[in-house]
Design a protein around this motif. Structure first.
Motif, PDB file in Angstrom:
ATOM      1  N   SER A  11       0.839  -1.194   0.000  1.00 33.55           N
ATOM      2  CA  SER A  11       0.000   0.000   0.000  1.00 33.55           C
ATOM      3  C   SER A  11       0.873   1.242   0.000  1.00 33.55           C
ATOM      4  O   SER A  11       1.782   1.349   0.821  1.00 33.55           O
ATOM      5  N   VAL A  12       0.578   2.153  -0.914  1.00 30.41           N
ATOM      6  CA  VAL A  12       1.332   3.394  -1.016  1.00 30.41           C
ATOM      7  C   VAL A  12       0.372   4.539  -1.285  1.00 30.41           C
ATOM      8  O   VAL A  12      -0.764   4.319  -1.717  1.00 30.41           O
ATOM      9  N   GLN A  13       0.849   5.747  -1.063  1.00 25.53           N
ATOM     10  CA  GLN A  13       0.068   6.920  -1.419  1.00 25.53           C
ATOM     11  C   GLN A  13       0.326   7.288  -2.866  1.00 25.53           C
ATOM     12  O   GLN A  13       1.353   6.908  -3.443  1.00 25.53           O
ATOM     13  N   ALA A  14      -0.615   8.008  -3.430  1.00 26.20           N
ATOM     14  CA  ALA A  14      -0.453   8.464  -4.808  1.00 26.20           C
ATOM     15  C   ALA A  14       0.869   9.216  -4.957  1.00 26.20           C
ATOM     16  O   ALA A  14       1.251   9.999  -4.089  1.00 26.20           O
ATOM     17  N   ASN A  84       5.291   7.026  -9.672  1.00 23.66           N
ATOM     18  CA  ASN A  84       4.164   7.950  -9.789  1.00 23.66           C
ATOM     19  C   ASN A  84       2.841   7.190  -9.818  1.00 23.66           C
ATOM     20  O   ASN A  84       1.998   7.409 -10.697  1.00 23.66           O
ATOM     21  N   LEU A  85       2.665   6.329  -8.848  1.00 26.84           N
ATOM     22  CA  LEU A  85       1.460   5.495  -8.810  1.00 26.84           C
ATOM     23  C   LEU A  85       0.215   6.344  -8.592  1.00 26.84           C
ATOM     24  O   LEU A  85       0.250   7.366  -7.885  1.00 26.84           O
ATOM     25  N   LYS A  86      -0.869   5.882  -9.195  1.00 28.65           N
ATOM     26  CA  LYS A  86      -2.152   6.576  -9.108  1.00 28.65           C
ATOM     27  C   LYS A  86      -3.200   5.636  -8.501  1.00 28.65           C
ATOM     28  O   LYS A  86      -3.066   4.411  -8.600  1.00 28.65           O
ATOM     29  N   THR A 123      -2.155  -1.394  -3.696  1.00 32.79           N
ATOM     30  CA  THR A 123      -3.209  -0.461  -3.320  1.00 32.79           C
ATOM     31  C   THR A 123      -2.614   0.941  -3.242  1.00 32.79           C
ATOM     32  O   THR A 123      -1.635   1.157  -2.532  1.00 32.79           O
ATOM     33  N   VAL A 124      -3.207   1.862  -3.999  1.00 28.35           N
ATOM     34  CA  VAL A 124      -2.730   3.238  -4.035  1.00 28.35           C
ATOM     35  C   VAL A 124      -3.833   4.148  -3.513  1.00 28.35           C
ATOM     36  O   VAL A 124      -4.931   4.179  -4.066  1.00 28.35           O
ATOM     37  N   SER A 125      -3.531   4.871  -2.468  1.00 25.36           N
ATOM     38  CA  SER A 125      -4.515   5.763  -1.861  1.00 25.36           C
ATOM     39  C   SER A 125      -4.267   7.201  -2.300  1.00 25.36           C
ATOM     40  O   SER A 125      -3.129   7.607  -2.536  1.00 25.36           O
TER      41      SER A 125
END
Length: 126
Positions: A11-14, A84-86, A123-125
């Protein structure tokens, strides 16, 4: 029989990054076309990127410039560097393999691959 095992999800942030890895238990790994697919809840499985036995690479448009696929034939591994995950990248990611080459225009069809891993969740928040 080919066994594929993925790792590296999380899990990472945008805007964050993750690197997925896939280990393959096969003697002739260098002869396989390898690919990453993903499947979000309620959606069909889609091809993300593939890399042929000759090193030819294909990407879907939505991840171009952000994701990089690579393989190490000496270690029987496949990687997917994701930058640069979305939030729309959120999905279960699967490693897939097929012996031999796949024509460039149909690489993203899941039916063209014979072997699959169990998947790793990304999972990208926002």
């Amino acid at each position: 029989e080919v066994q594929l095992v993925e790792s590296g999800g999380g899990s990472v942030q945008a805007g964050g990054s993750l690197t997925l890895s896939c280990g393959a238990s096969v003697y002739t790994y260098g002869r396989f076309t390898m690919a990453w697919f993903r499947q979000a809840p309620g959606k069909e499985r889609e091809g993300v990127a593939d890399i042929g036995s000759d090193g030819t690479i294909s990407y879907i448009d939505s991840i171009k410039g952000r994701f990089t696929i690579s393989r190490d034939n000496a270690k029987n591994t496949l990687n997917l560097q994701m930058n640069n995950l979305k939030p729309e990248d959120t999905a279960m990611y699967y490693c897939a393999a097929r012996l031999g080459m796949i024509p460039g225009d149909i690489w993203a069809a899941p039916t063209n691959y014979d072997y699959w891993g169990q998947g790793t969740q990304v999972t990208v928040s926002s």
